[in-house]
Design a protein around this motif. Sequence first.
Motif, PDB file in Angstrom:
ATOM      1  N   ASN A 158       0.841  -1.200   0.000  1.00 55.77           N
ATOM      2  CA  ASN A 158       0.000   0.000   0.000  1.00 55.77           C
ATOM      3  C   ASN A 158       0.876   1.250   0.000  1.00 55.77           C
ATOM      4  O   ASN A 158       0.850   2.071   0.935  1.00 55.77           O
TER       5      ASN A 158
ATOM      6  N   GLU B 195       0.413   5.146   1.445  1.00 51.14           N
ATOM      7  CA  GLU B 195      -0.651   5.226   2.448  1.00 51.14           C
ATOM      8  C   GLU B 195      -0.062   5.240   3.851  1.00 51.14           C
ATOM      9  O   GLU B 195       0.987   4.645   4.114  1.00 51.14           O
TER      10      GLU B 195
ATOM     11  N   GLU C 153      -3.394   3.953   9.100  1.00 54.65           N
ATOM     12  CA  GLU C 153      -4.682   3.859   8.414  1.00 54.65           C
ATOM     13  C   GLU C 153      -4.846   2.507   7.726  1.00 54.65           C
ATOM     14  O   GLU C 153      -5.952   1.937   7.715  1.00 54.65           O
ATOM     15  N   VAL C 154      -3.756   1.972   7.181  1.00 52.72           N
ATOM     16  CA  VAL C 154      -3.812   0.652   6.544  1.00 52.72           C
ATOM     17  C   VAL C 154      -4.119  -0.424   7.589  1.00 52.72           C
ATOM     18  O   VAL C 154      -4.979  -1.295   7.366  1.00 52.72           O
TER      19      VAL C 154
ATOM     20  N   HIS D 133      -5.621  -0.030  10.402  1.00 48.78           N
ATOM     21  CA  HIS D 133      -7.010   0.178  10.826  1.00 48.78           C
ATOM     22  C   HIS D 133      -7.972  -0.477   9.835  1.00 48.78           C
ATOM     23  O   HIS D 133      -8.925  -1.162  10.221  1.00 48.78           O
ATOM     24  N   ARG D 134      -7.720  -0.278   8.557  1.00 40.50           N
ATOM     25  CA  ARG D 134      -8.602  -0.819   7.523  1.00 40.50           C
ATOM     26  C   ARG D 134      -8.590  -2.351   7.509  1.00 40.50           C
ATOM     27  O   ARG D 134      -9.633  -2.996   7.352  1.00 40.50           O
TER      28      ARG D 134
END
Length: 218
Positions: free
Chosen positions: A70, A73, A77-78, A80-81
Amino acid sequence: MKDRYTRVKWLLGEENFDKISSTKILLCGLGGVGGICADTLFRSGFSNITVIDADSFELTNQNRQLHSENLGEKKAEVFHRIYGFKHLVARIDENFLKEFNLKEFDAIIDAIDDINAKVALAKSVDLKRQIYISSMGGARKLDSTRIKVAPVFKTYGDALAKKFRYELKKANFKGTFDVVFSDEEARCKDLGSFMGVTAAFGLNLASLLLRKILLSKS
């Protein structure tokens, strides 16, 4: 009835599994060490995890860091996703820690490589009430069998640990806590890295945390 955590429950027992699943964890750093630690905790049944990291994935992360496909990014946040972790995109320093409620966590894991941040975090933890563990230097090494766990002031052969000890003493730090370190001599001058070592650091952090929680009274 079997579920995704059946084999963990067989190992730990239901009561201990409930204990780890209810423990509130803060994981600082999602690089080659912290990312593996986060994944291991998630797969082991820890369900209340908050992660902090300010950085974005770069091309050079792809030799060792989970989810580094990713590119560009934010790491927090990655994670979390993918995992559903609570997350903060932030850089840890003294100013951040003055505003952040560190006391709400039962356990704090330091997987960051910035010495000033490590010292600030260590000084902010309530060592009498909270579990605190820290990772030393996983870069520039090849032999994962040289990884060890010891109180921070009893480490040896690890350049980051040496610097950390010095800065803690300079900051008049009085406590102690366990760290994961390696006494292997550095193989290069730059921050070359091998996933077989950095990942093993993360796995050791997860194992150390689990054992400390099982031994805790609460």
